[in-house]
Design a protein around this motif. Structure first.
Motif, PDB file in Angstrom:
ATOM      1  N   ASN A  41     -13.041 -80.190  20.591  1.00 44.60           N
ATOM      2  CA  ASN A  41     -12.685 -81.075  21.714  1.00 44.60           C
ATOM      3  C   ASN A  41     -11.664 -80.201  22.918  1.00 44.60           C
ATOM      4  O   ASN A  41     -10.902 -80.925  23.210  1.00 44.60           O
ATOM      5  CB  ASN A  41     -11.937 -82.175  21.178  1.00 44.60           C
ATOM      6  N   LEU A  42     -12.365 -79.263  23.371  1.00 48.97           N
ATOM      7  CA  LEU A  42     -11.771 -78.390  24.256  1.00 48.97           C
ATOM      8  C   LEU A  42     -11.982 -79.055  25.815  1.00 48.97           C
ATOM      9  O   LEU A  42     -12.983 -79.759  25.865  1.00 48.97           O
ATOM     10  CB  LEU A  42     -12.227 -76.916  24.320  1.00 48.97           C
ATOM     11  N   GLY A  43     -11.046 -78.944  26.646  1.00 50.31           N
ATOM     12  CA  GLY A  43     -11.288 -79.450  27.914  1.00 50.31           C
ATOM     13  C   GLY A  43     -10.998 -78.551  29.178  1.00 50.31           C
ATOM     14  O   GLY A  43     -11.123 -79.095  30.188  1.00 50.31           O
ATOM     15  N   ALA A  44     -11.109 -77.281  29.019  1.00 51.67           N
ATOM     16  CA  ALA A  44     -11.085 -76.358  30.031  1.00 51.67           C
ATOM     17  C   ALA A  44     -11.333 -74.954  29.725  1.00 51.67           C
ATOM     18  O   ALA A  44     -11.123 -74.351  28.503  1.00 51.67           O
ATOM     19  CB  ALA A  44      -9.633 -76.228  30.725  1.00 51.67           C
ATOM     20  N   ILE A  45     -11.897 -74.219  30.702  1.00 49.59           N
ATOM     21  CA  ILE A  45     -12.191 -72.611  30.527  1.00 49.59           C
ATOM     22  C   ILE A  45     -10.887 -71.957  31.489  1.00 49.59           C
ATOM     23  O   ILE A  45     -11.031 -72.489  32.950  1.00 49.59           O
ATOM     24  CB  ILE A  45     -13.528 -72.320  31.061  1.00 49.59           C
ATOM     25  N   LEU A  46     -10.413 -70.975  30.991  1.00 46.47           N
ATOM     26  CA  LEU A  46      -9.442 -70.421  32.016  1.00 46.47           C
ATOM     27  C   LEU A  46     -10.242 -69.432  32.723  1.00 46.47           C
ATOM     28  O   LEU A  46     -10.939 -68.372  32.463  1.00 46.47           O
ATOM     29  CB  LEU A  46      -8.274 -69.603  31.278  1.00 46.47           C
ATOM     30  N   VAL A  47     -10.086 -69.415  34.200  1.00 46.18           N
ATOM     31  CA  VAL A  47     -11.040 -68.603  35.208  1.00 46.18           C
ATOM     32  C   VAL A  47      -9.936 -67.580  36.005  1.00 46.18           C
ATOM     33  O   VAL A  47      -8.862 -68.029  36.183  1.00 46.18           O
ATOM     34  CB  VAL A  47     -11.968 -69.306  36.061  1.00 46.18           C
ATOM     35  N   GLU A  48     -10.507 -66.621  36.314  1.00 45.55           N
ATOM     36  CA  GLU A  48      -9.484 -65.481  37.333  1.00 45.55           C
ATOM     37  C   GLU A  48     -10.222 -65.353  38.658  1.00 45.55           C
ATOM     38  O   GLU A  48     -11.448 -65.601  38.794  1.00 45.55           O
ATOM     39  CB  GLU A  48      -9.737 -64.333  36.643  1.00 45.55           C
ATOM     40  N   PRO A  49      -9.352 -65.158  39.603  1.00 45.19           N
ATOM     41  CA  PRO A  49      -9.891 -64.965  41.175  1.00 45.19           C
ATOM     42  C   PRO A  49     -10.580 -64.076  41.243  1.00 45.19           C
ATOM     43  O   PRO A  49     -11.332 -63.703  42.047  1.00 45.19           O
ATOM     44  CB  PRO A  49      -8.471 -65.068  41.724  1.00 45.19           C
ATOM     45  N   GLN A  50     -10.466 -62.821  40.251  1.00 47.30           N
ATOM     46  CA  GLN A  50     -11.314 -61.772  40.533  1.00 47.30           C
ATOM     47  C   GLN A  50     -12.647 -61.574  39.952  1.00 47.30           C
ATOM     48  O   GLN A  50     -13.381 -60.709  40.221  1.00 47.30           O
ATOM     49  CB  GLN A  50     -10.442 -60.667  39.798  1.00 47.30           C
ATOM     50  N   LEU A  51     -12.973 -62.677  39.147  1.00 51.55           N
ATOM     51  CA  LEU A  51     -14.268 -62.862  38.467  1.00 51.55           C
ATOM     52  C   LEU A  51     -15.103 -64.204  39.140  1.00 51.55           C
ATOM     53  O   LEU A  51     -14.313 -65.157  39.395  1.00 51.55           O
ATOM     54  CB  LEU A  51     -14.386 -62.803  37.235  1.00 51.55           C
TER      55      LEU A  51
END
Length: 367
Positions: free
Chosen positions: A299-309
């Motif tokens: 029941n996950l709600g988000a993926i952590l993203v990075e500005p470099q990728l």
């Protein structure tokens, strides 16, 4: 009878058998000849990233413009680092007694960075050249070997006495287990993002920087020790703030890039999935399917993203399980006040983790 006008003398050439090019800088030294000679070899070496674009004539002009005499560098310690977090830590220790230049610009990835000719010049004239090691910025060692200026060359891993991990090797991993293992930038190697743990910084990195900078610049040793002690005290307070921010019941997160092993271990956070085991390598369809199944099951709600990728894969994946993306930043950005200092960078990331993990707990895609 009128004499024919004298032909002007050609510019002086270096007495260096390896360099037959003309230096245009007045009062040049042997340093310039050495850089030119090594640049010649770099031009013909396709294995050194970024050096293929160094055209001889342009590089000579660049040296003439950018290489001042030694007196221009004498007032402060000249430090060149590969990534912004190293600059943030060094500036905390040195204050105004060092001038720090970062090679990898904001928004760029150190994994795919290629140095420019101006970067070669800065490294050639620096007093200190510091990289991370651990497979994060392997190109830096080749860059330094090409220039081989007067700088003291060191890695963060070397400073704190840790073995440097090999470069990422996708074949060395069992990529069917994204949800079980964090990306470690190499087979059995350590996550190179050491600075994301403030206690590791206070206990190991700051003392090592103080010792190293004091060896390079003994006249400022007392200054470095004082500022290092002050910064370590600040880090202890920062750790308390982060523990409060991350004290909620939600402890699981999904990362686009496995840069958060040290941060997660310090604050008892569990990475249940990572999109890219190695930066720049797209996951296989099987890996994507496994990630989506895990996200739905937990029941996950988000993926952590990075500005470099590039976030496009993360955006597609989060839509598959009804989630969203949340921005974190392992490197920081001097142009953004929310991420311009080391304490602010870690606060920014702690708030982002708290938000993302709350979405995990709620299992919806809205804040």
């Amino acid at each position: 009878m009128e004499r024919a006008p004298r032909r002007p003398k050609p510019p002086a050439r270096h007495n260096n058998p390896r360099s037959h090019r003309v230096c245009l800088r007045v009062g040049c030294s042997a340093d310039c000849a050495l850089v030119l000679s090594r640049a010649d070899r770099a031009n013909s070496n396709p294995h050194i990233p970024g050096t293929q674009s160094l055209k001889p004539a342009a590089f000579i002009v660049l040296l003439a413009v950018l290489l001042p005499g030694a007196s221009a560098w004498a007032s402060t310690l000249s430090v060149v680092v590969t990534v912004n977090p190293l600059a943030l830590l060094i500036e905390e220790v040195t204050g105004e007694r060092a001038s720090v230049h970062v090679l990898v610009p904001p928004g760029a990835s150190p994994h795919s960075f290629e140095p420019k000719p101006s970067d070669l010049v800065k490294v050639a004239r620096a007093d200190v050249f510091l990289s991370v090691g651990g497979g994060l910025d392997d190109w830096s060692s080749r860059l330094f070997q090409t220039v081989h200026g007067r700088a003291k060359n060191q890695t963060l891993f070397g400073l704190i006495g840790r073995a440097s991990a090999p470069s990422p090797d996708r074949d060395a991993h069992d990529h069917a287990h994204h949800h079980d293992h964090a990306h470690d930038h190499g087979d059995g190697g350590e996550d190179p993002h050491l600075w994301l743990d403030p206690i590791l910084v206070a206990d190991e990195i700051v003392p090592a920087l103080v010792r190293y900078l004091s060896e390079v610049d003994p006249s400022s040793a007392a200054h470095y020790r004082e500022r290092g002690a002050q910064f370590s005290a600040t880090l202890a307070q920062l750790d308390g703030e982060l523990r409060t921010l991350l004290s909620g019941e939600a402890r699981h997160y999904v990362a686009f890039h496995g840069a958060w092993k040290h941060f997660g271990a310090r604050y008892a956070l569990e990475q249940v999935a990572v999109v890219q085991e190695a930066p720049g390598e797209a996951p296989t369809p099987r890996e994507l399917a496994n990630l989506v199944r895990s996200a739905r099951r937990l029941n996950l709600g988000a993926i952590l993203v990075e500005p470099q990728l590039d976030p496009r894969i993360a955006n597609t994946l989060s839509n598959e399980f009804g989630g969203t993306t949340v921005l974190v930043d392992p490197l920081g950005d001097p142009g953004d006040k929310a991420r311009s200092t080391y304490p602010d960078l870690l606060r920014f990331n702690a708030r982002a983790f708290r938000h993302a993990m709350a979405l995990h707990a709620k299992g919806n895609s809205s804040p």
